[in-house]
Write an enzyme that holds these catalytic residues in place. Structure first.
Site, PDB file in Angstrom:
ATOM      1  N   TYR A  90      -6.829   6.078   4.720  1.00 38.23           N
ATOM      2  CA  TYR A  90      -7.000   5.088   3.666  1.00 38.23           C
ATOM      3  C   TYR A  90      -6.097   3.873   3.874  1.00 38.23           C
ATOM      4  CZ  TYR A  90      -5.887   2.457  -0.417  1.00 38.23           C
ATOM      5  OH  TYR A  90      -5.627   1.400  -1.240  1.00 38.23           O
ATOM      6  N   ASP A 140      -9.718   5.533  -1.828  1.00 36.15           N
ATOM      7  CA  ASP A 140      -8.561   6.122  -2.503  1.00 36.15           C
ATOM      8  C   ASP A 140      -9.036   6.866  -3.740  1.00 36.15           C
ATOM      9  OD1 ASP A 140      -9.177   4.152  -4.340  1.00 36.15           O
ATOM     10  OD2 ASP A 140      -7.103   3.485  -4.591  1.00 36.15           O
ATOM     11  N   GLU A 152       0.814  -1.210   0.000  1.00 30.48           N
ATOM     12  CA  GLU A 152       0.000   0.000   0.000  1.00 30.48           C
ATOM     13  C   GLU A 152       0.848   1.261   0.000  1.00 30.48           C
ATOM     14  OE1 GLU A 152      -3.095   0.473  -0.504  1.00 30.48           O
ATOM     15  OE2 GLU A 152      -3.651  -1.638  -0.580  1.00 30.48           O
TER      16      GLU A 152
END
Length: 472
Positions: A180, A198, A96
């Site tokens: 997020y 996102d 991520e």
């Protein structure tokens, strides 16, 4: 095969980690968002999902499409095959952070190399920052790699080597992890029921529910998170969030959205608007009116904070949404840079470098000595200023006569690149305008290193010196 693996891993995830409450009740809202909520009316039902049956149907349609069309990516495979909760959480966290503002195709190779070298959070913690920066070279935004390294060291030294196991603890304990990222890692690695918003999800939700207000405003941000938490599948939260991201990356794209391939097309207000306008132009409505509200009705009410402030543009279609504010003009800075070269013991050139501060832009990286040019000044004043900097660094007096002005380094680099392009076209060498024909002009060497040795990627310090020696 991947679907069966997910099904098996889902049970182990849910057995070891409690499902958290809805993110909308556990997240702290910003003061701005709370103030706006108190002073404006609630969003119109036009921008939300009020029918539970529609939500269930959307989940099913999206996940069916995802199971069939998803890309096989290394972090997705690891997330469903790795039985160790700590390694799985670490691996998803790394992916991520790498994927922030970076294309998937670029990340794959970096991710594989990273996980091969540092397969656990303990391995990463034992690495040096220089090693991390070298591995990160070419991905850009080096602060991301530094924060991964800092986070790994914190996990090992303060958390006894155990990764945080809830969305809230991920958000609280790991540097560089925002709302997020915490939600994505929590849902994908830990099976926690929370939406994740996102850029891809923002675009998809804004089009699905015709949200046309500024997508960066607090009101829209909170509305999108509420929508995401309403829609997320409680049985497959990680897959659902990845499906929403996949949809935005491959179908509901910023430009050229492929609506004909969208699995949730029947739920999309923007697509419905396009179809209605098309039928009106063809005269096929036949006097019939839809029982569903239209966006114009919502706008006319004047109380909805999610409606667009500008009228629908037929030429844009679904690309009317999302809408972003006009970008601010970039800040322009000029720096004075000094390239100090000396002859090494073996006859090779050696360059003086200094390390940037451990916080801020390009933290911890190495650069030629430089200083910010706050106002226009004469060449002599610039030389004096640089001499003062170099003298402090070396602990000796450096005079202006030792400095040679060679011009704008970036422009010199561009001229060399232009020369190379011209050479490749004509098959013969051309002189680069504005570059003095010194024995070893640094800009030319830098351009050659940047373009040939690195393939356009930023070099680490060790690679830079290695390339310099090879060329000498």
């Amino acid at each position: 095969m991947m679907s069966r693996l997910r099904s098996a891993m889902r049970q182990s995830k849910r057995g070891g980690v409690e499902v958290i409450e809805s993110a909308k009740t556990t997240r702290k809202r910003t003061k701005t968002a709370v103030k706006e909520e108190e002073t404006t009316a609630s969003p119109s039902s036009y921008h939300t999902f009020t029918d539970p049956a529609a939500v269930v149907l959307l989940r099913s349609e999206l996940l069916t499409w995802y199971d069939r069309e998803q890309r096989e990516l290394p972090w997705r495979t690891l997330a469903v095959t790795e039985p160790d909760l700590n390694i799985r959480t670490y691996a998803v966290w790394v992916s991520e952070i790498m994927l922030q503002q970076t294309q998937v195709a670029t990340v794959i190779d970096y991710y594989n190399k990273w996980m091969k070298r540092w397969p656990t959070v303990q391995d990463l913690s034992a690495a040096t920052l220089e090693e991390v920066n070298q591995m990160w070279a070419g991905l850009g935004y080096y602060s991301r790699g530094r924060r991964l390294h800092e986070g790994a060291q914190k996990v090992v030294t303060e958390l006894k080597g155990q990764m945080p196991l809830t969305v809230d603890s991920l958000l609280k304990e790991l540097p560089g992890v925002g709302r997020y990222t915490a939600a994505a890692v929590g849902s994908i690695a830990l099976g926690q029921v929370t939406g994740a918003v996102d850029g891809n999800v923002i675009r998809g939700l804004c089009r699905l529910r015709a949200i046309g207000a500024d997508s960066t405003s607090p009101a829209v941000t909170e509305a999108l998170w509420d929508l995401a938490n309403t829609l997320v599948d409680p049985d497959r939260p990680g897959d659902f969030n990845q499906a929403m991201m996949e949809l935005g990356a491959r179908v509901c794209t910023p430009k050229g959205a492929v609506c004909s391939q969208c699995p949730v097309q029947s739920h999309c207000h923007s697509y419905r608007k396009v179809q209605q306008n098309s039928k009106k132009l063809l005269g096929k409505l036949g006097g019939k009116t839809s029982s569903l509200p239209d966006i114009e009705e919502c706008v006319i009410s004047g109380t909805c904070r999610l409606c667009p402030s500008e009228p629908w543009d037929n030429a844009l279609g679904v690309h009317n949404f999302p809408r972003k504010p006009a970008k601010k003009a970039p800040r322009v800075e000029r720096t004075l840079t000094c390239v100090v070269i000396r002859r090494g013991d073996e006859g090779e050139d050696e360059y003086l470098l200094k390390q940037r501060p451990d916080k801020g832009l390009l933290a911890g990286l190495w650069e030629f000595p430089s200083l910010l040019l706050e106002e226009e000044s004469s060449e002599m004043k610039q030389k004096r200023a640089l001499c003062a900097v170099i003298s402090r660094m070396l602990g000796t007096s450096v005079t202006e006569t030792l400095l040679q002005h060679i011009g704008d380094i970036v422009k010199l680099y561009d001229s060399v690149e232009s020369q190379k392009e011209q050479t490749s076209k004509n098959g013969k060498k051309q002189n680069a305008t504005g570059v003095k024909n010194n024995k070893k002009p640094l800009p030319s060497k830098k351009a050659k290193l940047g373009a040939e040795s690195s393939g356009g990627r930023q070099l680490s310090l060790s690679c830079f010196f290695k390339a310099v020696k090879e060329e000498s």
